[in-house]
Design an enzyme around this catalytic site. Structure first.
Site, PDB file in Angstrom:
ATOM      1  N   PHE A 113      42.952  25.736   6.304  1.00  0.00           N
ATOM      2  CA  PHE A 113      42.180  26.206   7.454  1.00  0.00           C
ATOM      3  C   PHE A 113      40.852  26.768   6.937  1.00  0.00           C
ATOM      4  O   PHE A 113      40.837  27.532   5.972  1.00  0.00           O
ATOM      5  CB  PHE A 113      42.976  27.291   8.187  1.00  0.00           C
ATOM      6  CG  PHE A 113      42.395  27.642   9.519  1.00  0.00           C
ATOM      7  CD1 PHE A 113      42.527  26.779  10.592  1.00  0.00           C
ATOM      8  CD2 PHE A 113      41.712  28.820   9.699  1.00  0.00           C
ATOM      9  CE1 PHE A 113      41.990  27.092  11.828  1.00  0.00           C
ATOM     10  CE2 PHE A 113      41.172  29.150  10.937  1.00  0.00           C
ATOM     11  CZ  PHE A 113      41.310  28.281  12.003  1.00  0.00           C
ATOM     12  N   ASP A 184      49.940  30.290   3.115  1.00  0.00           N
ATOM     13  CA  ASP A 184      49.592  30.655   4.487  1.00  0.00           C
ATOM     14  C   ASP A 184      50.620  29.971   5.396  1.00  0.00           C
ATOM     15  O   ASP A 184      50.730  28.736   5.402  1.00  0.00           O
ATOM     16  CB  ASP A 184      48.166  30.197   4.805  1.00  0.00           C
ATOM     17  CG  ASP A 184      47.708  30.616   6.198  1.00  0.00           C
ATOM     18  OD1 ASP A 184      48.565  30.813   7.062  1.00  0.00           O
ATOM     19  OD2 ASP A 184      46.485  30.717   6.404  1.00  0.00           O
ATOM     20  N   TYR A 209      50.606  35.160  16.659  1.00  0.00           N
ATOM     21  CA  TYR A 209      50.251  34.773  18.031  1.00  0.00           C
ATOM     22  C   TYR A 209      50.529  33.300  18.325  1.00  0.00           C
ATOM     23  O   TYR A 209      50.348  32.854  19.438  1.00  0.00           O
ATOM     24  CB  TYR A 209      48.780  35.112  18.338  1.00  0.00           C
ATOM     25  CG  TYR A 209      47.795  34.698  17.269  1.00  0.00           C
ATOM     26  CD1 TYR A 209      47.433  33.363  17.112  1.00  0.00           C
ATOM     27  CD2 TYR A 209      47.240  35.639  16.409  1.00  0.00           C
ATOM     28  CE1 TYR A 209      46.544  32.985  16.121  1.00  0.00           C
ATOM     29  CE2 TYR A 209      46.346  35.272  15.413  1.00  0.00           C
ATOM     30  CZ  TYR A 209      46.002  33.941  15.274  1.00  0.00           C
ATOM     31  OH  TYR A 209      45.132  33.575  14.284  1.00  0.00           O
ATOM     32  N   LYS A 210      50.951  32.543  17.295  1.00  0.00           N
ATOM     33  CA  LYS A 210      51.267  31.125  17.537  1.00  0.00           C
ATOM     34  C   LYS A 210      52.754  31.016  17.896  1.00  0.00           C
ATOM     35  O   LYS A 210      53.147  31.378  19.005  1.00  0.00           O
ATOM     36  CB  LYS A 210      50.925  30.299  16.309  1.00  0.00           C
ATOM     37  CG  LYS A 210      49.444  30.357  15.908  1.00  0.00           C
ATOM     38  CD  LYS A 210      49.194  29.466  14.710  1.00  0.00           C
ATOM     39  CE  LYS A 210      47.826  29.672  14.074  1.00  0.00           C
ATOM     40  NZ  LYS A 210      46.707  29.263  14.914  1.00  0.00           N
ATOM     41  N   ARG A 356      45.757  17.397  19.408  1.00  0.00           N
ATOM     42  CA  ARG A 356      46.868  18.099  18.761  1.00  0.00           C
ATOM     43  C   ARG A 356      47.862  18.613  19.814  1.00  0.00           C
ATOM     44  O   ARG A 356      47.458  19.213  20.810  1.00  0.00           O
ATOM     45  CB  ARG A 356      46.264  19.262  17.976  1.00  0.00           C
ATOM     46  CG  ARG A 356      47.159  19.915  17.002  1.00  0.00           C
ATOM     47  CD  ARG A 356      46.383  20.901  16.151  1.00  0.00           C
ATOM     48  NE  ARG A 356      45.976  22.084  16.900  1.00  0.00           N
ATOM     49  CZ  ARG A 356      45.806  23.289  16.362  1.00  0.00           C
ATOM     50  NH1 ARG A 356      45.977  23.473  15.070  1.00  0.00           N
ATOM     51  NH2 ARG A 356      45.431  24.319  17.099  1.00  0.00           N
TER      52      ARG A 356
HETATM   53  C1  LIG Z   1      46.136  28.411   8.777  1.00  0.00           C
HETATM   54  C2  LIG Z   1      45.288  29.486   9.380  1.00  0.00           C
HETATM   55  N1  LIG Z   1      44.779  30.447   8.580  1.00  0.00           N
HETATM   56  C3  LIG Z   1      43.989  31.424   9.078  1.00  0.00           C
HETATM   57  C4  LIG Z   1      43.678  31.498  10.419  1.00  0.00           C
HETATM   58  C5  LIG Z   1      42.785  32.592  10.917  1.00  0.00           C
HETATM   59  O1  LIG Z   1      43.513  33.553  11.597  1.00  0.00           O
HETATM   60  P1  LIG Z   1      42.841  34.838  12.263  1.00  0.00           P
HETATM   61  O2  LIG Z   1      41.913  34.365  13.312  1.00  0.00           O
HETATM   62  O3  LIG Z   1      44.007  35.589  12.848  1.00  0.00           O
HETATM   63  O4  LIG Z   1      42.153  35.625  11.209  1.00  0.00           O
HETATM   64  C6  LIG Z   1      44.220  30.537  11.291  1.00  0.00           C
HETATM   65  C7  LIG Z   1      43.926  30.582  12.732  1.00  0.00           C
HETATM   66  O5  LIG Z   1      44.328  29.782  13.519  1.00  0.00           O
HETATM   67  C8  LIG Z   1      45.031  29.499  10.753  1.00  0.00           C
HETATM   68  O6  LIG Z   1      45.522  28.532  11.539  1.00  0.00           O
END
Ligand SMILES: Cc1ncc(COP(=O)(O)O)c(C=O)c1O
Length: 397
Positions: A113, A184, A209-210, A356
């Protein structure tokens, strides 16, 4: 045995909507409404500041961490909740680098990400001293791990395609080369069984939150393997990670174990929602969720591929090699997704061309899968996505 009709009843889902975006934002657990209202009124309202002691607000991050630990194969007392995922990525990475002081390379992949890569890049720039971020293609990770690698930082399930890394195998290769590993779990926690302890992971982070349904802005979690927990410097040394926060000592001394990864004041209201959201997980096992997820994703792939040959499957065909989402590619993916949303099928779009769809057995039924595929087929067959309204770009896609 899991009763997915009963778990679905525990969520508020708007009438007539097929929701396939719980991999981005989980829906509202019905009980969260009353729980948050009670926390507002009976705790914040009535107790005022004494809520920190009387209502257990101070213990909430560790207490909830333990409930999440069960879902990700982590040892009790190894997970704590707080901050956002980007912050926890930074903290875990900075902490891990210090445990491997002779090395300078953070290895990651282009399926990660972007925020994780941005945070790593920012950290490297702050550190200077020859630290570098190396990004390779997902399939090249294993071969790129070498004796220069300080930390391997990967997202287990690719947010775009759903492709899943082999956590145990890559962790083992990294350890053989003397590297530490940070996982992650944003698209893994609550989506599929995870075995952090079994995989011998060093650090992990994830969001709630997912698939865990804590609501927009819900806090992240961080895992530190017990073997590191009393050695690691938490990098973000906030007062609530101090051994004695209310000693107000001017010198920082980390708390014992995972508590040291706390930073500042926790979001009590959001954690109340999260605590309630986790109740539903007491009714199922991750293995049951995974088995149902595979049934749902397999049915969706089959139905869409049969009716929409113009959409290209972007997710691995083998369900064991993917998470709980299915992605298709199309150059008009944005407009197609907008058309779907207008027809009350909610998924999302990820640039440049990914449609998605998340499958969340706690509340996604087979009839939702069939319905969504039928609506998508109609949109494609009649080219309904050509409507210019569907090309208007929104801030969140
Ligand atoms: C794999 C991954 N890492 C990091 C993040 C970032 O998360 P946050 O906005 O809570 O900092 C996300 C957000 O969707 C994500 O999917």
């Amino acid at each position: 045995m899991a009763d997915f009709a009963a778990t679905r009843e525990m969520f508020y889902l708007p009438e007539g909507v097929i929701y396939l975006d719980g991999n981005s934002l989980g829906p509202l657990p019905r009980a969260a409404e009353a729980k948050v209202a009670a926390t507002l009124r009976d705790e914040w309202g009535e107790m005022l500041i004494s809520g920190w002691n009387k209502a257990g607000w101070m213990e909430q991050p560790g207490r909830i961490g333990n409930r999440i630990a069960r879902l990700i194969g982590a040892e009790p007392g190894s997970v704590v909740v707080g901050d956002t995922l980007s912050i926890k990525v930074y903290q875990a990475l900075a902490s891990a680098l210090e445990l491997n002081p002779e090395r300078r390379v953070i290895l990651s992949d282009s399926g990660n990400f972007p925020s994780d890569l941005y945070m790593a890049d920012g950290l490297v720039r702050s550190l200077g001293q020859g630290y570098a971020l190396k990004v390779v293609a997902p399939g090249e990770v294993e071969g790129a791990i070498d004796t220069c690698t300080a930390v391997l930082m990967l997202t287990e399930v690719d947010y775009r395609t759903g492709r899943k890394h082999d956590m145990a195998a890559l962790t083992a290769v990294a350890h053989e080369q003397g590297a530490l590993v940070l996982w992650d779990l944003a698209h893994s926690a609550g989506a599929l069984p995870v075995d952090l302890a079994g995989a011998n992971a060093d650090f992990a982070v994830g969001c709630t939150y997912k698939y865990l349904n804590s609501g927009p802005g819900g806090p992240a979690f961080i895992y530190v393997a017990p073997r590191h927990a009393n050695k690691v410097r938490p990098a973000l040394s906030g007062w609530l990670g101090h051994e004695a926060p209310f000693g107000f000592d001017l010198t920082y001394r980390p708390a014992r174990g995972i508590e040291r990864m706390r930073v500042g004041t926790p979001p009590v209201l959001q954690m109340a929602a999260l605590e309630t959201a986790l109740d539903v997980w007491d009714m199922v096992t991750m293995e049951e969720v995974r088995a149902r997820s595979i049934e749902l994703t397999e049915a969706f792939v089959a139905a869409v591929e049969q009716a929409c040959p113009m959409l290209e499957l972007a997710s691995p065909r083998n369900p064991l090699l993917r998470g709980s989402q299915i992605s298709f590619r199309h150059e008009e993916g944005y407009a197609i997704m907008q058309a779907l949303i207008a027809h009350r099928v909610i998924g999302d779009f990820r640039a440049p061309d990914i449609l998605r769809f998340g499958f969340t057995p706690l509340y996604t039924r087979m009839e939702d899968v069939v319905g969504a595929a039928a609506i998508l087929a109609e949109i494609m067959a009649k080219a309904l996505w050509r409507n210019p309204e569907y090309r208007v770009r929104h801030r969140v896609t």
